[in-house]
Write a protein that holds these residues in place. Structure first.
Motif, mmCIF file in Angstrom:
data_model
loop_
_atom_site.group_PDB
_atom_site.id
_atom_site.type_symbol
_atom_site.label_atom_id
_atom_site.label_comp_id
_atom_site.label_asym_id
_atom_site.label_seq_id
_atom_site.Cartn_x
_atom_site.Cartn_y
_atom_site.Cartn_z
ATOM 1 N N LEU A 46 0.842 -1.203 0.000
ATOM 2 C CA LEU A 46 0.000 0.000 0.000
ATOM 3 C C LEU A 46 0.877 1.253 0.000
ATOM 4 C CD1 LEU A 46 -2.733 -1.202 2.497
ATOM 5 C CD2 LEU A 46 -3.162 -0.466 0.137
ATOM 6 N N ALA A 47 1.936 1.249 0.797
ATOM 7 C CA ALA A 47 2.845 2.397 0.865
ATOM 8 C C ALA A 47 3.539 2.637 -0.479
ATOM 9 C CB ALA A 47 3.882 2.188 1.965
ATOM 10 N N ASP A 48 3.807 1.553 -1.207
ATOM 11 C CA ASP A 48 4.469 1.660 -2.511
ATOM 12 C C ASP A 48 3.499 1.914 -3.662
ATOM 13 O OD1 ASP A 48 6.919 1.240 -1.322
ATOM 14 O OD2 ASP A 48 7.013 -0.898 -1.832
ATOM 15 N N GLY A 49 2.204 1.974 -3.360
ATOM 16 C CA GLY A 49 1.212 2.239 -4.404
ATOM 17 C C GLY A 49 0.878 1.043 -5.276
ATOM 18 N N GLU A 50 1.216 -0.160 -4.824
ATOM 19 C CA GLU A 50 0.988 -1.359 -5.631
ATOM 20 C C GLU A 50 -0.485 -1.748 -5.747
ATOM 21 O OE1 GLU A 50 3.628 -4.698 -4.959
ATOM 22 O OE2 GLU A 50 5.125 -3.326 -4.110
ATOM 23 N N LEU A 51 -1.319 -1.171 -4.915
ATOM 24 C CA LEU A 51 -2.754 -1.461 -4.990
ATOM 25 C C LEU A 51 -3.549 -0.284 -5.560
ATOM 26 C CD1 LEU A 51 -3.049 -3.390 -1.649
ATOM 27 C CD2 LEU A 51 -3.758 -4.257 -3.869
ATOM 28 N N ASP A 52 -2.862 0.655 -6.167
ATOM 29 C CA ASP A 52 -3.540 1.830 -6.716
ATOM 30 C C ASP A 52 -4.555 1.485 -7.801
ATOM 31 O OD1 ASP A 52 -2.133 3.375 -4.943
ATOM 32 O OD2 ASP A 52 -0.878 4.366 -6.458
ATOM 33 N N PHE A 53 -4.433 0.313 -8.399
ATOM 34 C CA PHE A 53 -5.402 -0.102 -9.415
ATOM 35 C C PHE A 53 -6.816 -0.236 -8.837
ATOM 36 C CE2 PHE A 53 -3.349 -3.960 -7.825
ATOM 37 C CZ PHE A 53 -4.437 -4.725 -7.438
ATOM 38 N N LEU A 54 -6.934 -0.304 -7.506
ATOM 39 C CA LEU A 54 -8.252 -0.391 -6.851
ATOM 40 C C LEU A 54 -8.831 0.976 -6.480
ATOM 41 C CD1 LEU A 54 -7.958 -3.458 -4.436
ATOM 42 C CD2 LEU A 54 -9.436 -3.226 -6.432
ATOM 43 N N ALA A 55 -8.088 2.044 -6.745
ATOM 44 C CA ALA A 55 -8.568 3.383 -6.380
ATOM 45 C C ALA A 55 -9.905 3.674 -7.055
ATOM 46 C CB ALA A 55 -7.538 4.436 -6.766
ATOM 47 N N ASP A 56 -10.873 4.032 -6.238
ATOM 48 C CA ASP A 56 -12.221 4.379 -6.705
ATOM 49 C C ASP A 56 -12.917 3.253 -7.457
ATOM 50 O OD1 ASP A 56 -11.986 6.971 -5.594
ATOM 51 O OD2 ASP A 56 -10.840 7.600 -7.349
#
Length: 162
Positions: A46-56
């Motif tokens: 999460l800190a590295d942005g690896e789950l950003d594909f789930l944003a919104d």
């Protein structure tokens, strides 16, 4: 003449006396608890942005035999529970047994999807992001004693499930 069934698509299901009470708990409670657990488990990613594909985007995880639904999204870098009035972009459905097989790495996601033990709905692209993320994460060291409990539960359901 009776048609042969595909035994690969059948999974042991959680015994009803164990599953019934879980289905009485509201989706919001399951979702909040799972979001909290996953935020701890995936903190580095999460800190590295690896789950950003789930944003919104809304992901629904439906555990059919336990009558559990978990609805999650990513907001401000953290997984959060989502109310049921938002449509899901991705749904993943399976039994407790199959999700445990996946979590304990006794079975890989491709095999579970190919054999229709886990079912995907909605955005195939988002589903591939989730699958690739899970394939790339090493969880064994992070789960500690919980991994032993999960392996025991998998064996129990495999032996005593319907």
């Amino acid at each position: 003449m009776k048609r042969a069934t595909n035994d690969l698509s059948r999974s042991p299901t959680m015994p009803v006396p164990l599953a019934f009470p879980l289905g009485l708990i509201p989706t919001a409670a399951h979702s909040t608890l799972m979001a909290s657990f996953l935020n701890r488990l995936f903190a580095p990613e999460l800190a590295d942005g690896e789950l950003d594909f789930l944003a919104d985007r809304v992901m629904l995880i439906r555990v059919s035999d336990a009558r559990i639904q978990v609805r999650l999204t990513l907001e401000q870098g953290r997984l959060k529970a989502v109310s049921s009035n938002r449509a899901e972009d991705l749904s993943i459905e399976g039994s407790v047994y199959d999700f445990l097989l996946l979590a304990t790495r006794r079975e890989d996601a491709d095999t579970l999807f190919f054999n229709r033990r886990l079912r995907l709905g909605g955005s195939t692209e988002l589903g591939l992001y989730v699958k690739n993320f899970l394939d790339g994460v090493e969880l064994e060291g992070r789960l500690g004693p919980l991994l032993k409990v999960m392996n025991g539960a998998t064996s129990f359901i495999g032996r005593f499930g319907r």
